[in-house]
Design a protein around this motif. Structure first.
Motif, short mmCIF file in Angstrom:
data_model
loop_
_atom_site.label_atom_id
_atom_site.label_comp_id
_atom_site.label_asym_id
_atom_site.label_seq_id
_atom_site.Cartn_x
_atom_site.Cartn_y
_atom_site.Cartn_z
N ILE A 137 0.89 -1.17 0.00
CA ILE A 137 0.00 0.00 0.00
C ILE A 137 0.92 1.22 0.00
CG2 ILE A 137 -1.72 1.31 1.33
CD1 ILE A 137 -2.83 -1.41 0.31
N TRP A 138 0.73 2.08 -0.95
CA TRP A 138 1.52 3.31 -1.00
C TRP A 138 0.71 4.48 -0.45
CZ3 TRP A 138 6.57 3.34 -2.82
CH2 TRP A 138 6.98 2.26 -3.60
N GLY A 139 1.38 5.33 0.33
CA GLY A 139 0.81 6.64 0.65
C GLY A 139 0.01 6.73 1.93
N ASN A 140 -1.20 7.26 1.78
CA ASN A 140 -2.03 7.64 2.93
C ASN A 140 -3.04 6.53 3.24
OD1 ASN A 140 -3.03 9.30 4.92
ND2 ASN A 140 -3.91 10.84 3.53
N HIS A 141 -3.37 6.35 4.53
CA HIS A 141 -4.51 5.48 4.88
C HIS A 141 -5.77 6.32 4.70
CE1 HIS A 141 -7.28 2.85 6.85
NE2 HIS A 141 -7.59 3.79 7.71
N SER A 142 -6.20 6.40 3.46
CA SER A 142 -7.39 7.21 3.13
C SER A 142 -7.86 6.70 1.78
CB SER A 142 -7.00 8.70 3.01
OG SER A 142 -6.33 8.91 1.78
N GLN A 146 -5.21 6.07 -1.02
CA GLN A 146 -4.18 5.02 -0.94
C GLN A 146 -4.09 4.24 -2.24
OE1 GLN A 146 -5.57 1.16 0.58
NE2 GLN A 146 -7.02 2.44 1.71
N TYR A 147 -2.90 3.73 -2.53
CA TYR A 147 -2.75 2.93 -3.75
C TYR A 147 -2.30 1.51 -3.41
CZ TYR A 147 -0.79 1.13 -8.09
OH TYR A 147 -0.49 0.32 -9.16
N PRO A 148 -3.22 0.53 -3.56
CA PRO A 148 -2.81 -0.87 -3.40
C PRO A 148 -2.14 -1.33 -4.70
CG PRO A 148 -5.21 -0.72 -3.74
CD PRO A 148 -4.67 0.68 -3.87
N ILE A 205 -9.06 -1.52 -7.02
CA ILE A 205 -8.55 -0.38 -6.24
C ILE A 205 -9.69 0.30 -5.48
CG2 ILE A 205 -7.47 1.92 -6.38
CD1 ILE A 205 -5.81 0.91 -8.71
N SER A 206 -10.81 0.52 -6.14
CA SER A 206 -11.88 1.25 -5.44
C SER A 206 -12.49 0.38 -4.33
CB SER A 206 -12.94 1.76 -6.41
OG SER A 206 -13.48 0.71 -7.12
N LYS A 263 -0.83 7.26 -9.36
CA LYS A 263 -1.57 6.97 -8.11
C LYS A 263 -0.75 7.39 -6.89
CE LYS A 263 -5.22 4.94 -9.84
NZ LYS A 263 -6.51 5.61 -9.78
N ILE A 264 0.56 7.09 -6.93
CA ILE A 264 1.42 7.44 -5.79
C ILE A 264 1.49 8.97 -5.65
CG2 ILE A 264 3.79 7.33 -4.89
CD1 ILE A 264 3.99 4.51 -6.23
N ASP A 265 1.64 9.64 -6.78
CA ASP A 265 1.71 11.12 -6.73
C ASP A 265 0.46 11.70 -6.07
OD1 ASP A 265 4.13 11.00 -8.00
OD2 ASP A 265 3.39 11.65 -9.97
#
Ligand code: NAX
Length: 328
Positions: free
Chosen positions: A183-188, A191-193, A220-221, A308-310
């Protein structure tokens, strides 16, 4: 039996706390020969409910539970902690803007970061579960003067577990076959799995699940919206699975990661993968045999993943900017 370790848990009378405490007390996290002192931290109005939880812990007569200290006092709550699990926070209420939420919780995590630095063991590791967990962890870390930033984490493991379970269901395999899911980024919801690097039975997911449209879209959604789906179905937010993910996170941070695999947890970015230094971002992490951890380098990031990460990193930078007054 070894010397006891001390685990401090905030929000201990809440629903995640109720699913978490008993597993820690039972030895399921630190082992059957490791006694545990539980320091349970709550706000004053929740202390009576916490007393009930303490009675139930007593009534389990766990061999590994050495002592229980329920308290609303942060100095007492974090005294000599080896682990601080920060679960309690103020949930978002109708009409509350994300920035209001960040600031209300910011106040909580400022004090908790300071209290951890002043009272916990210097080696104490802190995992933030209470939302918005990445930025709450950033605030706690920034206010814990003298504590190394690599001892602060925010939880994205529930998202990883959810993603693995979705991929396994789609491929018709057991979820234990899914590895290398980051999982990249934010827990929101941003996030990008990362399915592009995940594997099923050692093979790239994209070779096993050839429906790229499903991977980029519904998969993803579904992961991003899973928390909302559980609230809709259960009438309450995920609790047992969240507690389980907190336990998985601690276990993954205290045990070596299986060769070639990684796990997801938000850590203070060192600039790896171009992620802005100093924000708490989820990325692929390995735990070494000596108990240290490192960011796995060289994970391929294709154009789709980069976009997605950006997006999720931009959200984290925005959150950081919204609470900059709370970051000394
Ligand atoms: P509950 O509302 O059931 O429990 C929260 C508890 O925290 C309450 O007992 C409250 O009295 C206590 N609390 C509030 N402020 C406190 C403070 N300053 N010090 C100590 N205790 C305090 O919520 P629960 O379902 O247990 O969820 C806890 C947090 O986890 C929420 O912020 C929630 O959003 C977050 N989650 C995070 C997840 C993640 O993956 N990172 C997933 C699950 C969960 O949504």
């Amino acid at each position: 039996m070894k010397d006891p370790i001390t685990v401090s848990i905030t929000g201990a009378a809440g629903q995640i706390g109720y699913a978490l405490l008993f597993r820690i007390a039972s030895g399921a996290v630190f082992g059957p020969d490791q006694p545990v002192n539980l320091r349970l931290i709550e706000i004053e109005p929740a202390l009576p409910a916490l007393d009930g939880v303490v009675m139930e812990l007593d009534d389990c007569a766990f061999p590994t539970l050495n002592s229980i200290t329920p308290t609303a006092d942060l100095a007492e709550g974090f005294k000599d902690a080896d682990w601080a699990l920060l679960v309690g926070s103020v949930p978002r209420k109708a009409g509350m803007e994300r920035n209001d939420l960040l600031n209300i919780n910011g106040g909580i995590f400022t004090g908790q970061g300071q209290a951890i630095a002043a009272n916990a063991k210097p080696s104490c590791r802190t995992l933030v579960v209470g939302n918005p967990c990445n930025t709450n962890a950033l605030i706690a870390m920034s206010n814990a003067a003298g504590m190394p930033s690599n001892q602060f984490f925010a939880m994205t493991r529930l998202d990883e577990n959810r993603a693995k379970s979705q991929l396994a269901a789609k491929a018709g395999v057991h979820h234990s076959k899914v590895t290398n899911l980051c999982i990249w980024g934010n827990h929101s919801a941003t996030q990008y799995p990362d399915f592009t690097n995940a594997k099923i039975d050692g093979k790239p997911v994209t070779e096993v699940i050839t429906d790229r449209e499903w991977l980029e879209g519904e998969f993803i959604s579904t992961v991003q919206q899973r928390g909302a789906a559980i609230i809709k179905a259960r009438g309450a937010s995920s609790a047992a699975s969240a507690a389980n993910a907190a336990i998985d996170t601690v276990i993954s941070l205290i045990n070596p990661t299986p060769e070639g695999d990684w796990h997801s947890v938000a850590v203070c970015s060192d600039g790896s993968y171009g992620i802005e230094k100093g924000i708490m971002a989820s990325m692929p992490i390995r735990t070494n045999a000596d108990g240290t951890w490192e960011v796995v380098q060289g994970v391929p990031v294709d154009a789709f993943s980069q976009g997605k990460i950006d997006a999720t990193i931009a959200e984290l930078v925005g959150e950081r900017d919204a609470v900059k007054d709370l970051i000394p």
